[in-house]
Motif scaffolding. Structure first.
Motif, PDB file in Angstrom:
ATOM      1  N   ASP A 169      35.275   0.170 -11.765  1.00 23.65           N
ATOM      2  CA  ASP A 169      36.155   1.329 -11.657  1.00 23.65           C
ATOM      3  C   ASP A 169      35.243   2.551 -11.527  1.00 23.65           C
ATOM      4  OD1 ASP A 169      38.000   3.330 -11.786  1.00 23.65           O
ATOM      5  OD2 ASP A 169      38.472   3.063 -13.917  1.00 23.65           O
ATOM      6  N   PHE A 170      34.860   2.854 -10.302  1.00 24.71           N
ATOM      7  CA  PHE A 170      33.864   3.904 -10.089  1.00 24.71           C
ATOM      8  C   PHE A 170      34.388   5.288 -10.463  1.00 24.71           C
ATOM      9  CE2 PHE A 170      32.282   0.553  -7.194  1.00 24.71           C
ATOM     10  CZ  PHE A 170      31.007   0.429  -7.725  1.00 24.71           C
ATOM     11  N   ALA A 171      35.699   5.443 -10.537  1.00 26.33           N
ATOM     12  CA  ALA A 171      36.250   6.730 -10.963  1.00 26.33           C
ATOM     13  C   ALA A 171      35.841   7.033 -12.412  1.00 26.33           C
ATOM     14  CB  ALA A 171      37.771   6.717 -10.837  1.00 26.33           C
ATOM     15  N   ALA A 172      35.571   5.992 -13.186  1.00 18.47           N
ATOM     16  CA  ALA A 172      35.189   6.187 -14.590  1.00 18.47           C
ATOM     17  C   ALA A 172      33.848   6.899 -14.715  1.00 18.47           C
ATOM     18  CB  ALA A 172      35.132   4.844 -15.313  1.00 18.47           C
ATOM     19  N   LEU A 173      33.026   6.842 -13.672  1.00 19.03           N
ATOM     20  CA  LEU A 173      31.707   7.462 -13.736  1.00 19.03           C
ATOM     21  C   LEU A 173      31.791   8.981 -13.818  1.00 19.03           C
ATOM     22  CD1 LEU A 173      29.690   5.280 -11.189  1.00 19.03           C
ATOM     23  CD2 LEU A 173      29.888   5.028 -13.659  1.00 19.03           C
ATOM     24  N   ALA A 174      32.941   9.535 -13.480  1.00 21.59           N
ATOM     25  CA  ALA A 174      33.117  10.986 -13.583  1.00 21.59           C
ATOM     26  C   ALA A 174      33.498  11.421 -14.991  1.00 21.59           C
ATOM     27  CB  ALA A 174      34.190  11.444 -12.590  1.00 21.59           C
ATOM     28  N   ASP A 175      33.738  10.458 -15.870  1.00 20.30           N
ATOM     29  CA  ASP A 175      34.141  10.763 -17.241  1.00 20.30           C
ATOM     30  C   ASP A 175      32.901  10.842 -18.136  1.00 20.30           C
ATOM     31  OD1 ASP A 175      35.224  10.973 -19.748  1.00 20.30           O
ATOM     32  OD2 ASP A 175      36.496   9.183 -19.591  1.00 20.30           O
ATOM     33  N   PRO A 176      32.627  11.996 -18.752  1.00 18.35           N
ATOM     34  CA  PRO A 176      31.443  12.108 -19.629  1.00 18.35           C
ATOM     35  C   PRO A 176      31.463  11.103 -20.778  1.00 18.35           C
ATOM     36  CG  PRO A 176      32.377  14.280 -19.171  1.00 18.35           C
ATOM     37  CD  PRO A 176      33.344  13.283 -18.627  1.00 18.35           C
ATOM     38  N   ALA A 177      32.660  10.722 -21.234  1.00 16.09           N
ATOM     39  CA  ALA A 177      32.752   9.773 -22.342  1.00 16.09           C
ATOM     40  C   ALA A 177      32.150   8.426 -21.985  1.00 16.09           C
ATOM     41  CB  ALA A 177      34.213   9.606 -22.760  1.00 16.09           C
ATOM     42  N   VAL A 178      32.250   8.042 -20.715  1.00 17.41           N
ATOM     43  CA  VAL A 178      31.671   6.768 -20.270  1.00 17.41           C
ATOM     44  C   VAL A 178      30.149   6.808 -20.375  1.00 17.41           C
ATOM     45  CG1 VAL A 178      31.359   5.259 -18.271  1.00 17.41           C
ATOM     46  CG2 VAL A 178      33.623   6.219 -18.788  1.00 17.41           C
ATOM     47  N   TRP A 179      29.557   7.908 -19.979  1.00 12.73           N
ATOM     48  CA  TRP A 179      28.099   8.041 -20.059  1.00 12.73           C
ATOM     49  C   TRP A 179      27.634   8.086 -21.513  1.00 12.73           C
ATOM     50  CZ3 TRP A 179      24.743   7.968 -15.911  1.00 12.73           C
ATOM     51  CH2 TRP A 179      25.349   7.937 -14.654  1.00 12.73           C
ATOM     52  N   ILE A 180      28.390   8.779 -22.346  1.00 10.73           N
ATOM     53  CA  ILE A 180      28.039   8.818 -23.772  1.00 10.73           C
ATOM     54  C   ILE A 180      28.161   7.423 -24.378  1.00 10.73           C
ATOM     55  CG2 ILE A 180      28.817   9.674 -26.014  1.00 10.73           C
ATOM     56  CD1 ILE A 180      29.450  12.324 -24.649  1.00 10.73           C
ATOM     57  N   ALA A 181      29.178   6.657 -23.954  1.00 10.58           N
ATOM     58  CA  ALA A 181      29.325   5.284 -24.443  1.00 10.58           C
ATOM     59  C   ALA A 181      28.137   4.417 -24.034  1.00 10.58           C
ATOM     60  CB  ALA A 181      30.624   4.680 -23.910  1.00 10.58           C
ATOM     61  N   ALA A 182      27.636   4.632 -22.813  1.00  9.28           N
ATOM     62  CA  ALA A 182      26.484   3.854 -22.333  1.00  9.28           C
ATOM     63  C   ALA A 182      25.235   4.170 -23.145  1.00  9.28           C
ATOM     64  CB  ALA A 182      26.244   4.145 -20.856  1.00  9.28           C
ATOM     65  N   PHE A 183      24.986   5.453 -23.386  1.00 10.89           N
ATOM     66  CA  PHE A 183      23.817   5.832 -24.186  1.00 10.89           C
ATOM     67  C   PHE A 183      23.985   5.338 -25.618  1.00 10.89           C
ATOM     68  CE2 PHE A 183      23.158   8.643 -20.623  1.00 10.89           C
ATOM     69  CZ  PHE A 183      21.776   8.768 -20.549  1.00 10.89           C
ATOM     70  N   GLY A 184      25.216   5.391 -26.133  1.00 13.52           N
ATOM     71  CA  GLY A 184      25.452   4.901 -27.480  1.00 13.52           C
ATOM     72  C   GLY A 184      25.203   3.409 -27.599  1.00 13.52           C
ATOM     73  N   GLN A 185      25.604   2.633 -26.581  1.00 16.37           N
ATOM     74  CA  GLN A 185      25.392   1.194 -26.612  1.00 16.37           C
ATOM     75  C   GLN A 185      23.905   0.842 -26.598  1.00 16.37           C
ATOM     76  OE1 GLN A 185      27.268  -1.346 -27.200  1.00 16.37           O
ATOM     77  NE2 GLN A 185      25.683  -2.874 -26.811  1.00 16.37           N
ATOM     78  N   ILE A 186      23.140   1.517 -25.746  1.00 17.66           N
ATOM     79  CA  ILE A 186      21.700   1.267 -25.696  1.00 17.66           C
ATOM     80  C   ILE A 186      21.072   1.595 -27.043  1.00 17.66           C
ATOM     81  CG2 ILE A 186      19.539   2.172 -24.749  1.00 17.66           C
ATOM     82  CD1 ILE A 186      20.868   0.141 -22.956  1.00 17.66           C
TER      83      ILE A 186
END
Length: 518
Positions: free
Chosen positions: A218-235
């Motif tokens: 769902d490439f539209a999700a990449l525009a959501d800052p929460a998705v990026w924060i979730a990725a950094f949080g997971q790492i």
């Protein structure tokens, strides 16, 4: 004579070689969160598209901080407090704060392993019956909601004590005979057991639909800052960085050790296992979706609900469910143990350095208090919500705050990023460029500060899971305050008479701080 270490102090322990350290580093990184957290986070944040911010987070934050931990531990040759003090004397409190983070994590992490241990046995007879949710919360945990209780649950207390006996026993045997041997045994066993589970899951009816649900982008999700924060949080959550583990582990390496090569291998091995876990978990969820005619997005796909409610329900439906259940919960136990021993070693190493304890004495001095707190807080009828709250605040505020403080101290107060990069390049390959210094000094603190503020704003304005304000104050914010106060107290304790002499000898011996035994 003033610069000589005490003659009766045993030489610092070491790994038998690079492979022993690598096994331990991978074993520490691969834990419960890889199995039950990554698949759900990925699914909820763009599916296949989530792999893009995940990879960016791994390369921009995960690996750079991992290498920073390696460099600190290897150069200054000590536990987290010792290393931080040798880096910059006022930073010793940060080192003890990391130790206290490890202490708090150890107390609740052991409980989840105890649950998994008990469920490994439950799997043999499918003891949870037709209603795994009621069985888990009411029959097994006897959960009573928020509050403070001393009503112990024997079904949790007994396996929890077993877990602590295993962990303390491993640590008492030392770095080479305990930690290293445990990981050399446990890690291949984990990959074998979980590999069998994944292969079996991929051939279940509906498995393809489960994998489509996970990886459809769902490439539209990449525009959501929460998705990026979730990725950094997971790492951040999965690499065991910024609270003393890799600093401690790297301090046991010999002088000529390939830090950067090992760091890259450990990081990508951890991420590979997360992808493997995603395959297995969603293949099984696809099977359950088909059997129950329930859409995957209506299922519990992460955390405790996935492992102890959804999976038992699935296991009851599938052919050979007892075997799959034993493999799954056995994998949780093994993955949890490899991480837990690394967490407790952070505490033990700190007390060994400060008070001159042996590995055996340190394991007992640390393990017994950890076990007592673990039993008192988390093996009672209120243990579930207490665990959930302490976990939330420790990981999202404690560890992230520790990481911000570390990079600010290294990059701006102690100004040691050039020296640490030179150290990494001097002892290992591949070499890292000046980009690493830029990330440590500027980009990483900015990203982590955004994460911290985002999480803090959400908890302050919305609360957490509907828990009462007083409860969050005591077991959430109170846990953070406890860590900070104890860090200050431990910093102020009298040091061994020879501790400053050891530090002076290390400084005189050069940047690596190696002893003749190396």
């Amino acid at each position: 004579m003033a610069n000589q270490p005490a003659v009766d102090r045993p030489p610092r322990e070491q790994w038998s070689g690079q492979a022993g350290f690598l096994f331990a580093a991978i074993g520490s990184a691969i834990g419960l969160g890889n199995i039950w957290r990554f698949p759900g986070v990925a699914y909820s944040n763009g599916g296949g598209a989530f792999l893009i911010p995940y990879l960016v987070a791994l390369l921009v934050v995960g690996i750079p901080i991992l290498l920073l931990d390696y460099a600190l531990g290897h150069r200054y040759r000590g536990s987290a407090p010792t290393t931080m003090r040798r880096l910059w004397r006022p930073a010793e409190t940060l080192g003890w704060f990391q130790v206290m983070i490890a202490f708090v994590i150890a107390t609740f992490y052991a409980v989840i392993i105890a649950w998994a241990l008990r469920y490994t046995i439950f799997s043999l007879t499918l003891a949870w019956g037709d209603d795994p949710a009621t069985f888990f919360t009411e029959d097994f945990l006897q959960a009573a909601g928020e509050g403070v209780s001393l009503a112990f649950v024997p079904g949790v207390l007994v396996p929890l004590l077993v877990v602590w006996v295993i962990v303390v026993g491993i640590l008492a045997m030392g770095v080479r005979n305990g930690l290293e041997r445990a990981n050399v045994i446990f890690l291949p066993l984990l990959f074998l057991a979980f590999g069998i589970l994944v292969v079996r899951a991929l051939f279940l009816p509906g498995a393809a639909e489960g994998l489509n649900a996970l990886f459809t982008p769902d490439f539209a999700a990449l525009a959501d800052p929460a998705v990026w924060i979730a990725a950094f949080g997971q790492i951040f959550f999965s690499l065991s960085i910024a609270f003393g583990i890799m600093i401690t582990y790297a301090s046991y390496l010999k002088r000529r050790s390939n830090l950067t090569g090992t760091g890259l291998t450990a990081a990508f091995a951890n991420s590979s296992f997360e992808l493997l876990a995603g395959l297995g978990v969603f293949a099984v969820l696809g099977f359950m979706s088909l059997q129950s005619q329930t859409p995957i997005d209506e299922m519990s796909i992460t955390g405790v609900g996935l492992s102890f409610i959804a999976f038992p329900q699935i296991i009851s439906l599938m052919p050979g469910g007892a075997l799959i259940g034993t493999l799954f919960f056995g994998s949780l136990v093994v993955a949890g143990l490899t991480s837990l021993i690394s967490v407790v070693q952070v505490i033990s190493a700190a007390f060994q350095d400060r008070f001159g304890l042996t590995a055996r004495t340190g394991a007992l001095a640390v393990g017994i208090p950890c076990a007592i707190v673990s039993c008192l807080l988390f093996s009672t009828t209120t243990g579930l919500v207490t665990l959930d709250t302490v976990d939330k605040f420790t990981n999202e505020f404690g560890i992230v705050g520790s990481a911000i403080a570390t990079v600010v101290i290294v990059g701006h107060l102690a100004r040691q990023t050039p020296a640490l990069r030179a150290h990494l390049n001097d002892v290992s390959r591949p070499r890292i460029g000046s980009w690493w210094e830029v990330l440590i000094k500027w980009l990483i603190p900015a990203v982590l500060l955004i994460m911290l503020l985002w999480s803090g704003y959400g908890v302050v304005t919305e609360g957490y899971e509907g828990y009462a304000g007083w409860f969050l104050g005591v077991f959430g914010w109170g846990a953070l305050l406890f860590m900070l106060v104890m860090a200050c107290v431990l910093t102020a304790l009298p040091r061994r008479p020879d501790e400053d002499a050891e530090f002076a000898a290390t400084e005189a011996g050069g940047t690596t701080g190696q002893t003749k035994e190396d």
